[in-house]
Motif scaffolding. Sequence first.
Motif, mmCIF file in Angstrom:
data_model
loop_
_atom_site.group_PDB
_atom_site.id
_atom_site.type_symbol
_atom_site.label_atom_id
_atom_site.label_comp_id
_atom_site.label_asym_id
_atom_site.label_seq_id
_atom_site.Cartn_x
_atom_site.Cartn_y
_atom_site.Cartn_z
ATOM 1 N N UNK A 39 0.830 -1.204 0.000
ATOM 2 C CA UNK A 39 0.000 0.000 0.000
ATOM 3 C C UNK A 39 0.871 1.262 0.000
ATOM 4 N N UNK A 40 1.955 1.225 0.762
ATOM 5 C CA UNK A 40 2.874 2.366 0.806
ATOM 6 C C UNK A 40 3.478 2.605 -0.578
ATOM 7 N N UNK A 41 3.878 1.520 -1.242
ATOM 8 C CA UNK A 41 4.485 1.654 -2.570
ATOM 9 C C UNK A 41 3.463 2.091 -3.610
ATOM 10 N N UNK A 42 2.209 1.685 -3.438
ATOM 11 C CA UNK A 42 1.157 2.122 -4.367
ATOM 12 C C UNK A 42 0.946 3.629 -4.259
ATOM 13 N N UNK A 43 0.938 4.131 -3.031
ATOM 14 C CA UNK A 43 0.806 5.586 -2.838
ATOM 15 C C UNK A 43 2.002 6.314 -3.439
ATOM 16 N N UNK A 44 3.197 5.785 -3.212
ATOM 17 C CA UNK A 44 4.414 6.404 -3.738
ATOM 18 C C UNK A 44 4.435 6.404 -5.258
ATOM 19 N N UNK A 45 3.927 5.339 -5.865
ATOM 20 C CA UNK A 45 3.885 5.246 -7.320
ATOM 21 C C UNK A 45 2.986 6.326 -7.916
ATOM 22 N N UNK A 46 1.843 6.554 -7.273
ATOM 23 C CA UNK A 46 0.930 7.601 -7.755
ATOM 24 C C UNK A 46 1.553 8.977 -7.589
ATOM 25 N N UNK A 47 2.234 9.194 -6.474
ATOM 26 C CA UNK A 47 2.908 10.476 -6.260
ATOM 27 C C UNK A 47 3.960 10.693 -7.339
ATOM 28 N N UNK A 48 4.716 9.639 -7.647
ATOM 29 C CA UNK A 48 5.754 9.733 -8.674
ATOM 30 C C UNK A 48 5.164 10.107 -10.031
ATOM 31 N N UNK A 49 4.028 9.520 -10.377
ATOM 32 C CA UNK A 49 3.374 9.841 -11.650
ATOM 33 C C UNK A 49 2.928 11.304 -11.681
ATOM 34 N N UNK A 50 2.370 11.771 -10.579
ATOM 35 C CA UNK A 50 1.911 13.164 -10.504
ATOM 36 C C UNK A 50 3.091 14.122 -10.633
ATOM 37 N N UNK A 51 4.179 13.823 -9.938
ATOM 38 C CA UNK A 51 5.362 14.682 -9.968
ATOM 39 C C UNK A 51 6.022 14.675 -11.348
ATOM 40 N N UNK A 52 6.024 13.508 -12.004
ATOM 41 C CA UNK A 52 6.665 13.384 -13.315
ATOM 42 C C UNK A 52 5.813 13.990 -14.425
ATOM 43 N N UNK A 53 4.492 13.924 -14.268
ATOM 44 C CA UNK A 53 3.581 14.407 -15.312
ATOM 45 C C UNK A 53 2.596 15.442 -14.750
ATOM 46 N N UNK A 54 3.100 16.532 -14.165
ATOM 47 C CA UNK A 54 2.192 17.528 -13.576
ATOM 48 C C UNK A 54 1.347 18.255 -14.617
ATOM 49 N N UNK A 55 1.774 18.188 -15.879
ATOM 50 C CA UNK A 55 1.034 18.851 -16.951
ATOM 51 C C UNK A 55 -0.169 18.039 -17.420
ATOM 52 N N UNK A 56 -0.252 16.786 -16.998
ATOM 53 C CA UNK A 56 -1.373 15.926 -17.398
ATOM 54 C C UNK A 56 -2.511 16.119 -16.392
ATOM 55 N N UNK A 57 -3.372 17.069 -16.716
ATOM 56 C CA UNK A 57 -4.393 17.499 -15.755
ATOM 57 C C UNK A 57 -5.310 16.364 -15.315
ATOM 58 N N UNK A 58 -5.758 15.541 -16.254
ATOM 59 C CA UNK A 58 -6.664 14.449 -15.897
ATOM 60 C C UNK A 58 -5.970 13.431 -15.005
ATOM 61 N N UNK A 59 -4.687 13.193 -15.252
ATOM 62 C CA UNK A 59 -3.922 12.266 -14.425
ATOM 63 C C UNK A 59 -3.823 12.801 -12.996
ATOM 64 N N UNK A 60 -3.449 14.067 -12.865
ATOM 65 C CA UNK A 60 -3.318 14.665 -11.537
ATOM 66 C C UNK A 60 -4.646 14.614 -10.789
ATOM 67 N N UNK A 61 -5.719 14.937 -11.484
ATOM 68 C CA UNK A 61 -7.046 14.958 -10.863
ATOM 69 C C UNK A 61 -7.491 13.571 -10.422
ATOM 70 N N UNK A 62 -7.196 12.557 -11.246
ATOM 71 C CA UNK A 62 -7.654 11.211 -10.930
ATOM 72 C C UNK A 62 -6.788 10.532 -9.867
ATOM 73 N N UNK A 63 -5.477 10.780 -9.899
ATOM 74 C CA UNK A 63 -4.585 10.049 -9.004
ATOM 75 C C UNK A 63 -4.383 10.709 -7.639
ATOM 76 N N UNK A 64 -4.660 12.001 -7.534
ATOM 77 C CA UNK A 64 -4.484 12.668 -6.238
ATOM 78 C C UNK A 64 -5.321 12.006 -5.135
ATOM 79 N N UNK A 65 -6.604 11.736 -5.357
ATOM 80 C CA UNK A 65 -7.362 11.046 -4.303
ATOM 81 C C UNK A 65 -6.920 9.599 -4.097
ATOM 82 N N UNK A 66 -6.341 8.989 -5.132
ATOM 83 C CA UNK A 66 -5.854 7.610 -4.983
ATOM 84 C C UNK A 66 -4.681 7.568 -4.010
#
Length: 201
Positions: A39-66
């Motif tokens: 679970x910790x690694x799943x949260x970290x993976x989503x954070x990594x995606x958000x940080x790497x692709x901050x310009x992908x608005x739909x990604x940021x919106x969908x993964x932030x609550x995840x």
Amino acid sequence: MNDNIDKSVLGLHLPTDPRWADIAGMNIEDILVDHAYCEQKAASSCISLIVTYPDKEELVEMLTPVVSEEWSHFEMVIEQLKKRGMTLGKMRKDEYVAALAKKIRKGGSREDQLVEKLLMNALIEARSCERFKMLHKNIEDKELSEFYYQLMISEAGHYRNFLELAKKYNSEEKVMKRWQELLNEEAEIIKNLEIRSDRMH
């Protein structure tokens, strides 16, 4: 919902060996510890995606609550350990994820790399969902059985999130073709991995 979360929904090409549920049920402390780190690694993976692709608005919106949900799952697993007089042990190497990572294509466009990462996350969530269902149906601890039922539903939602996001950054035809290729690769990984009493995957 329980009966509907199966191969037809998750798309997995090879089910988990049923012996895993029996072994896991006899080694709950090890499984809970490994699950907490998953679970910790799943949260970290989503954070990594958000940080790497901050310009992908739909990604940021969908993964932030995840991120929040996965971290809350981590806290919930810790609570299950505490209730049983158990503590969080050391992190173990995740042989399943390591093997899966080797199947991810390198190179290509930035979007190509994003799709690969999203599909890998979808696979991990799908397999986790399947394992949670097995624990729900097979372990004798009634509280843990209900706990894994709730997590099973949540992981199924996450799996769909990643798959739908991938389709936003490449054509559905290409994404689904690659998805099927990775499902085949994942089945081979599952087939060749040793059944472990101390691993969620």
